[in-house]
Design a protein around this motif. Sequence first.
Motif, PDB file in Angstrom:
ATOM      1  N   ILE A 124      37.836  35.547  38.692  1.00 40.66           N
ATOM      2  CA  ILE A 124      37.285  35.953  37.397  1.00 40.66           C
ATOM      3  C   ILE A 124      36.506  37.267  37.534  1.00 40.66           C
ATOM      4  CG2 ILE A 124      35.648  35.329  35.572  1.00 40.66           C
ATOM      5  CD1 ILE A 124      36.418  32.382  36.112  1.00 40.66           C
ATOM      6  N   LEU A 125      35.667  37.336  38.583  1.00 41.74           N
ATOM      7  CA  LEU A 125      34.888  38.562  38.820  1.00 41.74           C
ATOM      8  C   LEU A 125      35.815  39.748  39.123  1.00 41.74           C
ATOM      9  CD1 LEU A 125      31.981  37.087  40.991  1.00 41.74           C
ATOM     10  CD2 LEU A 125      31.896  37.768  38.577  1.00 41.74           C
ATOM     11  N   HIS A 126      36.926  39.468  39.801  1.00 40.12           N
ATOM     12  CA  HIS A 126      37.921  40.507  40.078  1.00 40.12           C
ATOM     13  C   HIS A 126      38.568  40.985  38.777  1.00 40.12           C
ATOM     14  CE1 HIS A 126      41.212  42.580  42.242  1.00 40.12           C
ATOM     15  NE2 HIS A 126      42.025  42.015  41.355  1.00 40.12           N
ATOM     16  N   ALA A 127      38.923  40.042  37.906  1.00 44.56           N
ATOM     17  CA  ALA A 127      39.544  40.386  36.626  1.00 44.56           C
ATOM     18  C   ALA A 127      38.593  41.199  35.747  1.00 44.56           C
ATOM     19  CB  ALA A 127      39.984  39.119  35.896  1.00 44.56           C
ATOM     20  N   LEU A 128      37.293  40.909  35.875  1.00 46.86           N
ATOM     21  CA  LEU A 128      36.285  41.632  35.112  1.00 46.86           C
ATOM     22  C   LEU A 128      35.891  42.952  35.774  1.00 46.86           C
ATOM     23  CD1 LEU A 128      33.950  38.632  34.141  1.00 46.86           C
ATOM     24  CD2 LEU A 128      35.556  39.847  32.647  1.00 46.86           C
ATOM     25  N   ARG A 129      36.491  43.241  36.936  1.00 51.12           N
ATOM     26  CA  ARG A 129      36.257  44.461  37.704  1.00 51.12           C
ATOM     27  C   ARG A 129      34.815  44.573  38.208  1.00 51.12           C
ATOM     28  NH1 ARG A 129      39.847  49.145  34.548  1.00 51.12           N
ATOM     29  NH2 ARG A 129      41.817  47.983  34.643  1.00 51.12           N
ATOM     30  N   ILE A 130      34.194  43.424  38.412  1.00 53.80           N
ATOM     31  CA  ILE A 130      32.858  43.398  39.011  1.00 53.80           C
ATOM     32  C   ILE A 130      32.990  43.511  40.531  1.00 53.80           C
ATOM     33  CG2 ILE A 130      30.779  42.005  39.345  1.00 53.80           C
ATOM     34  CD1 ILE A 130      31.305  40.835  36.558  1.00 53.80           C
ATOM     35  N   ILE A 131      34.006  42.837  41.069  1.00 52.45           N
ATOM     36  CA  ILE A 131      34.354  42.975  42.481  1.00 52.45           C
ATOM     37  C   ILE A 131      35.839  43.322  42.565  1.00 52.45           C
ATOM     38  CG2 ILE A 131      32.622  41.287  43.201  1.00 52.45           C
ATOM     39  CD1 ILE A 131      34.968  39.298  43.681  1.00 52.45           C
ATOM     40  N   LYS A 132      36.285  43.684  43.755  1.00 52.95           N
ATOM     41  CA  LYS A 132      37.705  43.963  43.963  1.00 52.95           C
ATOM     42  C   LYS A 132      38.170  43.205  45.190  1.00 52.95           C
ATOM     43  CE  LYS A 132      41.105  47.681  44.394  1.00 52.95           C
ATOM     44  NZ  LYS A 132      41.303  49.162  44.494  1.00 52.95           N
ATOM     45  N   LEU A 133      39.017  42.196  44.966  1.00 53.67           N
ATOM     46  CA  LEU A 133      39.553  41.426  46.081  1.00 53.67           C
ATOM     47  C   LEU A 133      40.393  42.332  46.965  1.00 53.67           C
ATOM     48  CD1 LEU A 133      40.555  38.177  44.185  1.00 53.67           C
ATOM     49  CD2 LEU A 133      38.897  38.304  46.037  1.00 53.67           C
ATOM     50  N   LYS A 134      40.349  42.083  48.273  1.00 55.72           N
ATOM     51  CA  LYS A 134      41.099  42.903  49.214  1.00 55.72           C
ATOM     52  C   LYS A 134      42.605  42.758  48.970  1.00 55.72           C
ATOM     53  CE  LYS A 134      37.943  44.875  51.826  1.00 55.72           C
ATOM     54  NZ  LYS A 134      37.726  44.532  53.218  1.00 55.72           N
ATOM     55  N   PRO A 135      43.401  43.786  49.314  1.00 53.17           N
ATOM     56  CA  PRO A 135      44.850  43.754  49.075  1.00 53.17           C
ATOM     57  C   PRO A 135      45.560  42.551  49.672  1.00 53.17           C
ATOM     58  CG  PRO A 135      44.147  45.957  49.664  1.00 53.17           C
ATOM     59  CD  PRO A 135      42.951  45.057  49.860  1.00 53.17           C
ATOM     60  N   LEU A 136      45.002  41.958  50.724  1.00 50.04           N
ATOM     61  CA  LEU A 136      45.625  40.796  51.364  1.00 50.04           C
ATOM     62  C   LEU A 136      45.951  39.728  50.344  1.00 50.04           C
ATOM     63  CD1 LEU A 136      46.364  39.126  53.943  1.00 50.04           C
ATOM     64  CD2 LEU A 136      44.023  38.269  53.895  1.00 50.04           C
ATOM     65  N   TYR A 137      44.969  39.413  49.478  1.00 53.84           N
ATOM     66  CA  TYR A 137      45.193  38.380  48.468  1.00 53.84           C
ATOM     67  C   TYR A 137      46.218  38.845  47.440  1.00 53.84           C
ATOM     68  CZ  TYR A 137      44.640  35.795  44.169  1.00 53.84           C
ATOM     69  OH  TYR A 137      44.893  35.096  43.031  1.00 53.84           O
ATOM     70  N   VAL A 138      46.119  40.082  46.981  1.00 56.18           N
ATOM     71  CA  VAL A 138      47.029  40.608  45.955  1.00 56.18           C
ATOM     72  C   VAL A 138      48.457  40.602  46.465  1.00 56.18           C
ATOM     73  CG1 VAL A 138      47.576  42.604  44.533  1.00 56.18           C
ATOM     74  CG2 VAL A 138      45.182  42.018  44.974  1.00 56.18           C
ATOM     75  N   GLN A 139      48.650  41.038  47.718  1.00 54.35           N
ATOM     76  CA  GLN A 139      49.997  41.063  48.297  1.00 54.35           C
ATOM     77  C   GLN A 139      50.601  39.664  48.353  1.00 54.35           C
ATOM     78  OE1 GLN A 139      49.412  42.943  52.078  1.00 54.35           O
ATOM     79  NE2 GLN A 139      48.997  44.965  51.199  1.00 54.35           N
ATOM     80  N   ARG A 140      49.795  38.658  48.721  1.00 55.59           N
ATOM     81  CA  ARG A 140      50.333  37.306  48.847  1.00 55.59           C
ATOM     82  C   ARG A 140      50.673  36.708  47.500  1.00 55.59           C
ATOM     83  NH1 ARG A 140      46.877  34.827  53.946  1.00 55.59           N
ATOM     84  NH2 ARG A 140      47.742  36.285  55.451  1.00 55.59           N
ATOM     85  N   GLN A 141      49.957  37.129  46.440  1.00 62.03           N
ATOM     86  CA  GLN A 141      50.267  36.638  45.124  1.00 62.03           C
ATOM     87  C   GLN A 141      51.603  37.202  44.645  1.00 62.03           C
ATOM     88  OE1 GLN A 141      48.225  33.976  44.929  1.00 62.03           O
ATOM     89  NE2 GLN A 141      48.073  34.426  42.753  1.00 62.03           N
ATOM     90  N   GLN A 142      51.960  38.382  45.125  1.00 65.63           N
ATOM     91  CA  GLN A 142      53.185  39.033  44.691  1.00 65.63           C
ATOM     92  C   GLN A 142      54.401  38.574  45.482  1.00 65.63           C
ATOM     93  OE1 GLN A 142      52.123  43.142  45.157  1.00 65.63           O
ATOM     94  NE2 GLN A 142      51.047  43.255  43.180  1.00 65.63           N
ATOM     95  N   GLN A 143      54.186  37.917  46.618  1.00 66.68           N
ATOM     96  CA  GLN A 143      55.295  37.473  47.460  1.00 66.68           C
ATOM     97  C   GLN A 143      55.971  36.230  46.881  1.00 66.68           C
ATOM     98  OE1 GLN A 143      53.620  36.993  51.394  1.00 66.68           O
ATOM     99  NE2 GLN A 143      53.581  39.202  51.756  1.00 66.68           N
TER     100      GLN A 143
END
Length: 269
Positions: free
Chosen positions: A250-269
Amino acid sequence: MIIGVSLQPHFKFSISIFMTAILLFFFLHWFLSLFFHSFFLHRYASHQMYTAKPFVEKTFYFLTWFVQGSSFLVPRAYAVMHRMHHAYSDTEKDPHSPHFFKDIWQMMMHTARIFSGFVTGKNIPDARFTKDYLPVWDKLDKFGHNNITRGFFVVGYIAFYYFFAPSMWWFLLLPVHFFIGPIQGAIVNWFGHKMGYRNYSIEDHSKNTTPWGVLLMGELFQNNHHKDQNNANFARKWFEFDLTFIIMRILHALRIIKLKPLYVQRQQQ
């Protein structure tokens, strides 16, 4: 003719209000402390699972101090110890493996001595545990890690119970407030390496503990975390629920924090 009025219903109502106040205070303190323990100390200070702008980092740093209160854990010392825990997991060099102590109290005291040494500078950690970023706020660390400051929090907790506790029995909850940070850490380290099931066969004794893994906001999914320590999501199975990670998304979606690419890459796989 004088009509008598019973005070008993009003008395019971007052007791219920006071009890609700105490329970609300206890659970708010528990879960807010637990969240910042998991979110800031563990997943940020120790593992850098997300990035945050300086002002945001300072805000989370301040809130971690405020909610942990009398048991504030200095982030840089916590992070160094936790990095050691992963490097030496369940060996004699592990600062808090439950497999080298008779009980949880002895493990807590051993951990406290190492932690104190890092805070005061008496113990110098290996360079590999400090080469990655460590959040440091010297002024807040000195202010928060101070017996006078801790004492004010203790007095505040006692005062709240004095005014709202329906009976003296409720005062038995106070030690949890006093040492809430170390207690939560000890529960995770003791039970997360002693009790539960394993999704992965790895060298240490880490385990997942359910349903307590849910109640500890994902922190008791230790086997999952030790298998892939840089993954911000500690849950793997459909029945495993990592509340801290949900909030992080939620905080990532609100741009309060930015999750590291590791998580983003795994969501796209």
